[in-house]
Design an enzyme around this catalytic site. Structure first.
Site, PDB file in Angstrom:
ATOM      1  N   HIS A   1     -20.460 -78.703 -90.390  1.00  0.00           N
ATOM      2  CA  HIS A   1     -19.451 -77.612 -90.202  1.00  0.00           C
ATOM      3  C   HIS A   1     -19.357 -76.732 -91.144  1.00  0.00           C
ATOM      4  O   HIS A   1     -19.447 -75.549 -91.198  1.00  0.00           O
ATOM      5  CB  HIS A   1     -18.098 -78.320 -89.693  1.00  0.00           C
TER       6      HIS A   1
HETATM    7  C1  BDR Z   1     -13.688 -79.566 -89.790  1.00  0.00           C
HETATM    8  O1  BDR Z   1     -12.987 -80.543 -89.848  1.00  0.00           O
HETATM    9  C2  BDR Z   1     -13.146 -81.413 -90.891  1.00  0.00           C
HETATM   10  O2  BDR Z   1     -13.003 -82.734 -90.415  1.00  0.00           O
HETATM   11  C3  BDR Z   1     -14.388 -81.039 -91.401  1.00  0.00           C
HETATM   12  O3  BDR Z   1     -14.588 -81.029 -92.877  1.00  0.00           O
HETATM   13  C4  BDR Z   1     -14.566 -79.593 -91.006  1.00  0.00           C
HETATM   14  O4  BDR Z   1     -13.871 -78.848 -91.838  1.00  0.00           O
HETATM   15  C5  BDR Z   1     -14.396 -79.816 -88.193  1.00  0.00           C
HETATM   16  O5  BDR Z   1     -13.744 -79.640 -87.321  1.00  0.00           O
END
Ligand code: BDR
Ligand code: CA
Length: 315
Positions: free
Chosen positions: A235
């Site tokens: 992500h």
């Molecule tokens: C986001 O949530 C976190 O768990 C990850 O690091 C990312 O920034 C994804 O939904």
């Protein structure tokens, strides 16, 4: 080279974003925030990653919780420490004395008109910085956000984790007037490492890549358990990629609002996609003023290859 400050909650995918940014951009600082784990853990993880990769970048501790309510963590995805799966070096580095909120303000003042802030965790630090220093919005070049979604969420049907953790902060950021680039789950959840990719890191025999492989094996297993995904989504690096490889993610400009009060939709990024679809295009007078560029399409495979190649440049 873009000057970048990363506000993060490491976090497996945050770790990859940090390593990528340090190689491709002028990384002026790292600020930490509650999110994937407690502030204590995310700060220790940021310091340990800097130690591992030899990053000589100032790190500032930020906020322990959201503007409203209590912190939400994600141990089911990132483990109890926020970065389970590998033994990281004990950090010799320390955080700077300045609080993250003041650090963001001082870096933005120093690099007026040039600084991009990448927010890849809950947006509490940046929201407070914008409130504390009204000139900050005019000093920033851009805010790049990993958060939200043009489609479904991951914490709830409507909300993505980073926005869900502090919707009031996200609302302050999205109404700040600073140009915003948002990459959400609609793009990031299908942009990740397969087990063959993780194996490629391990096979290199390099220290940083091997530690990353251990971390990503853990993260991939948790993604399988939680979402049935056979992919470890990257992500956070998607918020940083455009400053190194701009062609890999395509954006549409539109109005994005943060839902703060909906009983079922709190933390949702309400993206006015009507402005982007020929079949539903609104007369300009009815559409909200665009405040963000929202990621719509991605070349996932080349993106992940660029990330792997970057990790393999570390010793
Ligand atoms: C986001 O949530 C976190 O768990 C990850 O690091 C990312 O920034 C994804 O939904
Ligand atoms: Ca994150």
């Amino acid at each position: 080279m873009t000057r970048l400050l990363i506000d993060c909650d490491p976090g497996h995918d945050d770790a990859v974003a940090l390593l990528f940014a340090a190689r491709h951009l002028d990384l002026v600082g790292i600020t930490t925030v509650h999110g994937n784990s407690s502030l204590e853990n995310t700060t220790r993880n940021a310091l340990a990653l800097a130690e591992l990769a030899g990053l000589d970048v100032p790190i500032a501790r930020g906020c322990v919780g959201p503007l409203v309510g209590n912190a939400t963590y994600a141990p089911q995805i990132h483990g109890k420490s926020g970065l389970d799966g590998a033994t990281l070096p004990v950090p010799r580095r320390q955080t700077v004395e300045q609080h993250a909120v003041d650090f963001i303000i001082s870096q933005a003042e120093r690099h007026r008109g040039e600084l991009v802030v990448a927010v890849i965790g809950p947006q509490t630090n940046l929201a407070l910085a914008l409130r504390r220093e009204p000139r900050l919005a005019g000093w920033l070049r851009e805010i790049t956000v990993m958060g939200g979604s043009t489609t479904t969420g991951n914490v709830t049907p409507a909300a993505e984790f980073n926005i869900y953790c502090d919707p009031e902060a996200a609302a302050a950021v999205f109404t700040s007037g600073v140009p915003i680039r948002m990459v959400g789950l609609n793009v990031t959840r299908r942009t990740g490492f397969s087990s063959a990719d993780v194996q490629r890191l391990r096979a290199s025999g390099r220290r940083v890549a091997t530690v990353l492989a251990d971390l990503l094996d853990f993260y991939l297993a948790r993604q399988r358990d939680a979402f049935g995904l056979d992919l470890a989504p990257m992500h956070d690096v998607c918020a940083v990629i455009p400053y190194a490889f701009p062609e890999l993610i395509r954006y549409g400009e539109t109005a994005v609002q943060i839902e703060v009060s909906g009983a079922l939709t709190r933390g949702m990024t309400v993206c006015d996609l009507r402005a982007l679809r020929p079949d539903t295009r609104l007369p300009a007078r009815l559409a909200g003023a665009p405040n963000a560029r929202v990621a719509l399409e991605v070349d996932s495979r080349p993106l992940i290859d660029r990330v792997i190649e970057t990790i393999l440049t570390y010793p």
